[in-house]
Motif scaffolding. Structure first.
Motif, PDB file in Angstrom:
ATOM      1  N   ALA A  95       0.829  -1.208   0.000  1.00 52.63           N
ATOM      2  CA  ALA A  95       0.000   0.000   0.000  1.00 52.63           C
ATOM      3  C   ALA A  95       0.860   1.254   0.000  1.00 52.63           C
ATOM      4  CB  ALA A  95      -0.939  -0.010   1.197  1.00 52.63           C
ATOM      5  N   LEU A  96       1.966   1.214   0.750  1.00 56.56           N
ATOM      6  CA  LEU A  96       2.851   2.376   0.788  1.00 56.56           C
ATOM      7  C   LEU A  96       3.503   2.606  -0.569  1.00 56.56           C
ATOM      8  CD1 LEU A  96       4.129   4.627   2.440  1.00 56.56           C
ATOM      9  CD2 LEU A  96       5.878   3.003   3.187  1.00 56.56           C
ATOM     10  N   SER A  97       3.987   1.544  -1.208  1.00 57.04           N
ATOM     11  CA  SER A  97       4.597   1.684  -2.533  1.00 57.04           C
ATOM     12  C   SER A  97       3.596   2.234  -3.542  1.00 57.04           C
ATOM     13  CB  SER A  97       5.136   0.330  -3.013  1.00 57.04           C
ATOM     14  OG  SER A  97       6.243  -0.081  -2.251  1.00 57.04           O
ATOM     15  N   ALA A  98       2.367   1.730  -3.496  1.00 56.61           N
ATOM     16  CA  ALA A  98       1.338   2.216  -4.411  1.00 56.61           C
ATOM     17  C   ALA A  98       1.027   3.682  -4.157  1.00 56.61           C
ATOM     18  CB  ALA A  98       0.078   1.371  -4.262  1.00 56.61           C
ATOM     19  N   THR A  99       1.036   4.086  -2.895  1.00 58.56           N
ATOM     20  CA  THR A  99       0.782   5.483  -2.551  1.00 58.56           C
ATOM     21  C   THR A  99       1.878   6.381  -3.111  1.00 58.56           C
ATOM     22  OG1 THR A  99      -0.378   4.821  -0.535  1.00 58.56           O
ATOM     23  CG2 THR A  99       0.418   7.083  -0.630  1.00 58.56           C
ATOM     24  N   VAL A 100       3.120   5.947  -3.003  1.00 54.61           N
ATOM     25  CA  VAL A 100       4.244   6.717  -3.542  1.00 54.61           C
ATOM     26  C   VAL A 100       4.089   6.927  -5.037  1.00 54.61           C
ATOM     27  CG1 VAL A 100       6.717   6.561  -4.044  1.00 54.61           C
ATOM     28  CG2 VAL A 100       5.883   6.117  -1.729  1.00 54.61           C
TER      29      VAL A 100
ATOM     30  N   PRO B 159       0.559  14.160   3.957  1.00 60.15           N
ATOM     31  CA  PRO B 159       1.443  13.190   4.615  1.00 60.15           C
ATOM     32  C   PRO B 159       0.834  11.793   4.690  1.00 60.15           C
ATOM     33  CG  PRO B 159       0.521  14.705   6.225  1.00 60.15           C
ATOM     34  CD  PRO B 159       0.142  15.233   4.878  1.00 60.15           C
ATOM     35  N   VAL B 160       1.734  10.798   4.797  1.00 57.51           N
ATOM     36  CA  VAL B 160       1.335   9.388   4.811  1.00 57.51           C
ATOM     37  C   VAL B 160       1.813   8.767   6.126  1.00 57.51           C
ATOM     38  CG1 VAL B 160       1.486   7.168   3.628  1.00 57.51           C
ATOM     39  CG2 VAL B 160       1.636   9.301   2.311  1.00 57.51           C
TER      40      VAL B 160
ATOM     41  N   GLU C  21       5.453  14.480  13.334  1.00 53.30           N
ATOM     42  CA  GLU C  21       6.448  15.140  12.497  1.00 53.30           C
ATOM     43  C   GLU C  21       6.354  14.611  11.068  1.00 53.30           C
ATOM     44  OE1 GLU C  21      10.268  14.357  14.190  1.00 53.30           O
ATOM     45  OE2 GLU C  21      10.192  16.154  15.454  1.00 53.30           O
ATOM     46  N   VAL C  22       6.598  15.493  10.114  1.00 52.99           N
ATOM     47  CA  VAL C  22       6.712  15.081   8.720  1.00 52.99           C
ATOM     48  C   VAL C  22       8.167  14.701   8.463  1.00 52.99           C
ATOM     49  CG1 VAL C  22       6.497  15.772   6.313  1.00 52.99           C
ATOM     50  CG2 VAL C  22       4.824  16.566   7.980  1.00 52.99           C
ATOM     51  N   ARG C  23       8.369  13.484   7.978  1.00 54.46           N
ATOM     52  CA  ARG C  23       9.708  12.971   7.719  1.00 54.46           C
ATOM     53  C   ARG C  23       9.825  12.606   6.238  1.00 54.46           C
ATOM     54  NH1 ARG C  23       9.658   9.447  13.329  1.00 54.46           N
ATOM     55  NH2 ARG C  23       9.799  11.276  14.691  1.00 54.46           N
ATOM     56  N   PRO C  24      10.395  13.490   5.446  1.00 48.66           N
ATOM     57  CA  PRO C  24      10.487  13.230   3.997  1.00 48.66           C
ATOM     58  C   PRO C  24      11.368  12.020   3.695  1.00 48.66           C
ATOM     59  CG  PRO C  24      10.917  15.548   4.513  1.00 48.66           C
ATOM     60  CD  PRO C  24      10.954  14.806   5.804  1.00 48.66           C
ATOM     61  N   GLN C  25      10.890  11.178   2.800  1.00 44.48           N
ATOM     62  CA  GLN C  25      11.640   9.989   2.378  1.00 44.48           C
ATOM     63  C   GLN C  25      11.967  10.124   0.887  1.00 44.48           C
ATOM     64  OE1 GLN C  25      12.483   7.917   4.718  1.00 44.48           O
ATOM     65  NE2 GLN C  25      11.087   8.676   6.296  1.00 44.48           N
ATOM     66  N   PRO C  26      13.233   9.927   0.496  1.00 45.88           N
ATOM     67  CA  PRO C  26      13.595  10.090  -0.915  1.00 45.88           C
ATOM     68  C   PRO C  26      12.956   9.036  -1.808  1.00 45.88           C
ATOM     69  CG  PRO C  26      15.437   9.224   0.357  1.00 45.88           C
ATOM     70  CD  PRO C  26      14.382   9.582   1.345  1.00 45.88           C
ATOM     71  N   ILE C  27      12.637   9.461  -3.007  1.00 48.84           N
ATOM     72  CA  ILE C  27      11.988   8.605  -4.000  1.00 48.84           C
ATOM     73  C   ILE C  27      12.925   8.421  -5.193  1.00 48.84           C
ATOM     74  CG2 ILE C  27       9.998   8.377  -5.544  1.00 48.84           C
ATOM     75  CD1 ILE C  27       9.370   8.257  -2.542  1.00 48.84           C
TER      76      ILE C  27
ATOM     77  N   VAL D 152       8.574  11.719  -0.468  1.00 48.75           N
ATOM     78  CA  VAL D 152       7.201  11.494  -0.020  1.00 48.75           C
ATOM     79  C   VAL D 152       7.154  11.857   1.461  1.00 48.75           C
ATOM     80  CG1 VAL D 152       7.590   9.051   0.505  1.00 48.75           C
ATOM     81  CG2 VAL D 152       5.262   9.875   0.095  1.00 48.75           C
ATOM     82  N   PRO D 153       6.144  12.620   1.897  1.00 47.08           N
ATOM     83  CA  PRO D 153       6.082  13.032   3.305  1.00 47.08           C
ATOM     84  C   PRO D 153       5.448  11.955   4.179  1.00 47.08           C
ATOM     85  CG  PRO D 153       4.307  14.083   2.077  1.00 47.08           C
ATOM     86  CD  PRO D 153       5.095  13.270   1.078  1.00 47.08           C
TER      87      PRO D 153
END
Length: 266
Positions: free
Chosen positions: A65-70, A77-78, A108-114, A246-247
Motif C-alpha cells: 500500500a505504501l509503494s502504491a501510494t508513492v 502526509p502518509v 512530524e513530517v519525515r520526507p523519504q527520498p523517491i 514522499v512526506p
C-alpha cells in the motif's frame, strides 16, 4: 528535514489505502472511533482511487500500500502502518493512538527520498528500489553501471539492484548492499547472485545513474518496488535518479508503538 506537522483546521478526512483486496477493517474501525468526536470521516480505497480525494492525510497499511501510494505522488502526509523494513511505522493495533497524536499536533513530517527509473521514455517511481532481474533463476547476464556518463563497473549476475536509504534495509540488504543513512543523498548498488564471489557493491550519488544490460542469456525485467514494469532490451539504458520525496508521518515513541524494522522485505 523533519518538521512538525500542523493538522488542518477543517474537519479531518483520513484516507486508508489498501491494495489487491487486502483490507484492514479493524484498523478502519479504530480510526473511525478516533475521528468520530471530531466529526471526521474515513475513506478507504486503493492509492489510485484516493489520489484525487480531498483527504487530510493518508494511512498506508503494509508495504504494498505504501509503494502504491508513492506512485501516486501524494501531496498530503502518509502514516505507514505495519512492519516496513527501514522505515519508522506504527503497528496496526497502534494506528488509532498514532492518528490521535497526529491530529493533536504531536506528529512530524519525515520526507523519504523517491527513486525514478526511466526506461524507453516511461517513468516509474519507487520508495525502496529499482532492479534489473533475469526472468529465469541462475541465468547470468552482464550489467554495466555508469554515473554521470562515466563507467563505474560491470558485473555478471542474475541482476543488479539500486536502493534508496530506506530500501537498503529490505531486499537490497539481503543481497549485501550497504546500509545507508537517510541523511545521505545517495543510493546503494549491488549485484544479485553474482557469478564472482568478489563482486563489488557501490554507494553512488542519487543523480545521473545508468544501468544497461550488456549481454543476456534470457530476458531481463525492470522491477520497481517489487513490481515488474517492463522488459529491458540489451544495450538500452535504464536511467535512475532522485525524484523528490514522499512526506511520511512519525509520532513520538510514547504516543504509539513504533517500529523501525530491518532485514529482508518482500
Amino acid at each position: 528535514m523533519d518538521a512538525a506537522w500542523e493538522p488542518p483546521d477543517e474537519v479531518p478526512v483520513v484516507g486508508v489505502v489498501h491494495e489487491d483486496g487486502d483490507r484492514e477493517p479493524s484498523v478502519v474501525d479504530r480510526l473511525a472511533n478516533v475521528l468520530e468526536p471530531r466529526d471526521g470521516t474515513v475513506r478507504t480505497g486503493t492509492a489510485a482511487t484516493l489520489s484525487d480525494a480531498p483527504v487530510s492525510l493518508l494511512v498506508a497499511v503494509g508495504e504494498a500500500a505504501l509503494s502504491a501510494t508513492v506512485r501516486e505522488d501524494p501531496d498530503v502526509p502518509v502514516l505507514p502502518v505495519g512492519e516496513i523494513p527501514g522505515l519508522e511505522s506504527v503497528a496496526p493495533g497502534e494506528a488509532a493512538p498514532a492518528l490521535e497524536a497526529a491530529l493533536s499536533g504531536a506528529a512530524e513530517v519525515r520526507p523519504q527520498p523517491i527513486l525514478e527509473a526511466v526506461l524507453e521514455g516511461e517513468r516509474y517511481r519507487g520508495l525502496f528500489d529499482a532492479a534489473l532481474v533475469t526472468s529465469e533463476p541462475a541465468k547470468i547476464s552482464e550489467y554495466s553501471v555508469r554515473t554521470n556518463g562515466e563507467p563505474v563497473g560491470s558485473v555478471r549476475a542474475d541482476g543488479v539492484v539500486v536502493a534508496t536509504p530506506v530500501g537498503t534495509h529490505g531486499y537490497a540488504g539481503a543481497v549485501d548492499a550497504p546500509a545507508l543513512s537517510p541523511a545521505l543523498e545517495a543510493v546503494a548498488v549491488a549485484p544479485i547472485a553474482p557469478f564472482a564471489t568478489s563482486a563489488r557493491q557501490w554507494v553512488l550519488p542519487d543523480e545521473g545513474l545508468e544501468l544497461r544490460v550488456e549481454r543476456d542469456e534470457c530476458s531481463v525485467t525492470l522491477v520497481v518496488d517489487d513490481r515488474a514494469v517492463g522488459s529491458v532490451p540489451t544495450g538500452t539504458p535504464v536511467r535512475i535518479g532522485a525524484d523528490g520525496t514522499v512526506p511520511t508521518l512519525g509520532v513520538p515513541s510514547g504516543s504509539a508503538k513504533t517500529s523501525r524494522e530491518g532485514g529482508e522485505g518482500r
